[in-house]
Scaffold this motif. Structure first.
Motif, PDB file in Angstrom:
ATOM      1  N   ASP A  33       0.828  -1.203   0.000  1.00  0.00           N
ATOM      2  CA  ASP A  33       0.000   0.000   0.000  1.00  0.00           C
ATOM      3  C   ASP A  33       0.867   1.259   0.000  1.00  0.00           C
ATOM      4  N   ARG A  34       2.065   1.177   0.612  1.00  0.00           N
ATOM      5  CA  ARG A  34       2.966   2.337   0.612  1.00  0.00           C
ATOM      6  C   ARG A  34       3.442   2.655  -0.804  1.00  0.00           C
ATOM      7  N   LEU A  35       3.547   1.632  -1.656  1.00  0.00           N
ATOM      8  CA  LEU A  35       3.988   1.864  -3.033  1.00  0.00           C
ATOM      9  C   LEU A  35       2.964   2.688  -3.800  1.00  0.00           C
ATOM     10  N   GLU A  36       1.690   2.434  -3.525  1.00  0.00           N
ATOM     11  CA  GLU A  36       0.610   3.233  -4.116  1.00  0.00           C
ATOM     12  C   GLU A  36      -0.533   3.265  -3.118  1.00  0.00           C
ATOM     13  N   ARG A  37      -0.698   4.396  -2.469  1.00  0.00           N
ATOM     14  CA  ARG A  37      -1.689   4.506  -1.401  1.00  0.00           C
ATOM     15  C   ARG A  37      -3.090   4.194  -1.916  1.00  0.00           C
ATOM     16  N   GLY A  38      -3.741   3.261  -1.224  1.00  0.00           N
ATOM     17  CA  GLY A  38      -5.120   2.934  -1.561  1.00  0.00           C
ATOM     18  C   GLY A  38      -5.295   2.145  -2.840  1.00  0.00           C
ATOM     19  N   ASN A  39      -4.237   1.514  -3.317  1.00  0.00           N
ATOM     20  CA  ASN A  39      -4.309   0.737  -4.556  1.00  0.00           C
ATOM     21  C   ASN A  39      -5.527  -0.197  -4.538  1.00  0.00           C
ATOM     22  N   PRO A  40      -6.505   0.001  -5.432  1.00  0.00           N
ATOM     23  CA  PRO A  40      -7.732  -0.810  -5.387  1.00  0.00           C
ATOM     24  C   PRO A  40      -7.532  -2.274  -5.763  1.00  0.00           C
ATOM     25  N   ALA A  41      -6.344  -2.635  -6.271  1.00  0.00           N
ATOM     26  CA  ALA A  41      -6.083  -4.044  -6.570  1.00  0.00           C
ATOM     27  C   ALA A  41      -6.163  -4.896  -5.311  1.00  0.00           C
ATOM     28  N   TRP A  42      -6.002  -4.269  -4.137  1.00  0.00           N
ATOM     29  CA  TRP A  42      -6.048  -5.014  -2.873  1.00  0.00           C
ATOM     30  C   TRP A  42      -7.439  -4.983  -2.246  1.00  0.00           C
ATOM     31  N   ASN A  43      -8.429  -4.497  -2.990  1.00  0.00           N
ATOM     32  CA  ASN A  43      -9.816  -4.539  -2.526  1.00  0.00           C
ATOM     33  C   ASN A  43     -10.451  -5.881  -2.880  1.00  0.00           C
ATOM     34  N   ILE A  44     -11.265  -6.405  -1.985  1.00  0.00           N
ATOM     35  CA  ILE A  44     -12.130  -7.545  -2.292  1.00  0.00           C
ATOM     36  C   ILE A  44     -13.523  -6.976  -2.504  1.00  0.00           C
ATOM     37  N   ALA A  45     -13.987  -7.001  -3.738  1.00  0.00           N
ATOM     38  CA  ALA A  45     -15.284  -6.409  -4.076  1.00  0.00           C
ATOM     39  C   ALA A  45     -16.256  -7.518  -4.468  1.00  0.00           C
ATOM     40  N   VAL A  46     -17.341  -7.652  -3.708  1.00  0.00           N
ATOM     41  CA  VAL A  46     -18.336  -8.692  -3.984  1.00  0.00           C
ATOM     42  C   VAL A  46     -19.713  -8.049  -4.092  1.00  0.00           C
ATOM     43  N   ARG A  47     -20.624  -8.761  -4.730  1.00  0.00           N
ATOM     44  CA  ARG A  47     -21.981  -8.237  -4.873  1.00  0.00           C
ATOM     45  C   ARG A  47     -22.989  -9.373  -4.818  1.00  0.00           C
ATOM     46  N   PHE A  48     -24.189  -9.029  -4.366  1.00  0.00           N
ATOM     47  CA  PHE A  48     -25.252 -10.006  -4.179  1.00  0.00           C
ATOM     48  C   PHE A  48     -26.556  -9.446  -4.731  1.00  0.00           C
ATOM     49  N   GLU A  49     -27.323 -10.322  -5.351  1.00  0.00           N
ATOM     50  CA  GLU A  49     -28.678  -9.957  -5.761  1.00  0.00           C
ATOM     51  C   GLU A  49     -29.630 -10.332  -4.633  1.00  0.00           C
TER      52      GLU A  49
END
Length: 450
Positions: A33-49
């Motif tokens: 994260d220090r290399l790029e603050r808030g890098n979204p590649a490290w987000n787990i994004a899920v969705r539900f119907e």
């Protein structure tokens, strides 16, 4: 589109109750994260119907019960003597904003839903400020919603998402129905650091030997590689025929191994034919929950390992199965060593264009998130949208209600979608040829580069 008012207008944290060292895996995420603050590649994004008569306020309350039940979901990260530490807050609340797009024409609504889903997954987290989990609800029709949940990987893993969804649906029905957790992530973190310091010296030696002079293993990109890795990701997938899975599983069983090893072996063969190498290295992840008392805790337990296999053109596929199985079993025996420690022991020069030090990853996992029915509502997991590609190519096999799905999350600044579609088709073709003759020599497999 309009935003519906919710009872909670902003996230709130209580006081910090205590601090304790980050795990080795969390340290790795923190430094990345220090290399790029808030890098979204490290987000787990899920969705539900969600189908049914949903009460958004009850859902918001249920989410916050779970957030306050698990210390990891109300954790931020500080520095202590230059090292990242976890700061657990005594309470937290997160809002559930609701975007009502139900009045839009269906075609336009689908476009807006897609845009909102991608934007939510790509929104950055601040590890020092938190919260490191957020939720959003999209109202598509009166009785149909999409729930978006995004969590930073530093506090959760895929297994955790299954726990999270189970407990949210349980709390929606009754906020007092869950038993108190006997352990929290802090208990695991302290135990694991002690274990690593006292029990893994032999395993470090194993990895030094296994990964000595590790070659670069990749499929040549379609586009030039930047000196610093970008994070543009996209996912393509295909549903594998049930008969193919049944047949490959039987071949694996006949050779005293697993479906995972069989698919991984086919992938290694495919990569070897693309890059002309015989020394094939692919990363994978182990769940890291080897003790039953850790099974219901939300946190990042997962650990990475590189599986290295030497292929020979005169090797049969069944011989390849045996070799890959041997590699996998060795890795599993030494899986408790944090990947960051393994890399440090190799004294390898860090390549900033590859966050993890390697290019191709393969994940095979059970479907952690199951469809649920509760209080007249049906909740069904939907395919994810990539918030960013960690690897050049990340292949994953997941069992869904519809069957086994083979997917590839790829760096869209390196590869064209036509290339990824071709690769997925070729992998399925290799599996079909294995079914025809498992003892076929590796150099006899048909390989159409198109």
């Amino acid at each position: 589109m309009k935003n519906i008012e919710t009872e909670l207008q902003s996230s709130e944290f209580g006081e910090v109750s205590f601090r304790f060292p980050a795990t080795h895996t969390q340290q790795a995420f923190w430094y990345l994260d220090r290399l790029e603050r808030g890098n979204p590649a490290w987000n787990i994004a899920v969705r539900f119907e969600l189908k049914g008569n949903l009460d958004p306020h009850r859902l918001e309350a249920a989410i916050n019960v779970v957030v306050n039940r698990h210390e990891s979901l109300r954790t931020t990260f500080d520095l202590n003597n230059g090292e990242p530490v976890q700061a657990v807050h005594d309470s937290a609340i997160i809002p559930l904003p609701v975007d009502d797009i139900s009045s839009l024409p269906e075609q336009h609504r689908d476009v807006i839903e897609e845009e909102l889903t991608i934007a939510e997954g790509e929104q950055r987290f601040d590890l020092a400020v938190g919260p490191l989990i957020r939720a959003r609800l999209l109202k598509l029709e009166e009785a149909r919603h999409t729930l978006l949940i995004t969590v930073h990987h530093i506090i959760a893993d895929g297994w955790s998402i299954g726990i999270l969804s189970d407990e949210i649906t349980t709390c929606y029905q009754n906020t007092e129905s869950l038993h108190e957790l006997p352990l929290q992530f802090a208990d695991y973190a302290i135990w694991h650091r002690d274990y690593v310091e006292s029990e893994t010296a032999g395993s470090i030696n194993y990895w030094r030997q296994q990964l000595a002079e590790l070659p670069l293993c990749e499929i040549t990109p379609d586009l030039p590689r930047s000196t610093v890795k970008a994070n543009n990701g996209y996912i393509l997938s295909t549903l594998l025929p049930e008969q193919l899975i049944t047949s490959i599983s039987k071949i694996a069983l006949d050779n005293q191994t697993t479906l995972y090893v069989a698919i991984l072996s086919a992938l290694k063969l495919l990569i070897a034919r693309y890059n002309g190498q015989q020394d094939i290295c692919i990363g994978t992840q182990f769940a890291g929950r080897n003790r039953t008392e850790f099974e219901r805790i939300i946190g990042v337990f997962v650990n990475t390992a590189i599986l290295r296999t030497e292929l020979s053109p005169r090797m049969t596929f069944t011989q390849l199965l045996t070799a890959v199985s041997h590699t996998f079993e060795g890795a599993l025996q030494h899986a408790e060593v944090p990947y960051a420690n393994v890399i440090a022991s190799l004294h390898s020069k860090f390549d900033r264009s590859r966050h993890t030090g390697y290019s191709i990853n393969f994940i095979y996992q059970r479907d952690f998130v199951q469809p649920r029915e509760f209080d007249g509502i049906t909740m069904t997991p939907l395919p994810s949208k990539s918030p960013g590609a960690i690897y050049d190519l990340n292949f994953f096999m997941v069992r869904r209600a519809s069957g086994w799905r083979l997917s590839c999350e790829y760096d869209s600044q390196l590869y064209l979608p036509t290339t990824i579609t071709t690769i997925l088709d070729q992998l399925q073709s290799i599996l079909s040829q294995v079914i025809e003759n498992p003892c076929r020599l590796l150099n006899e497999f048909c390989f159409d580069r198109q």
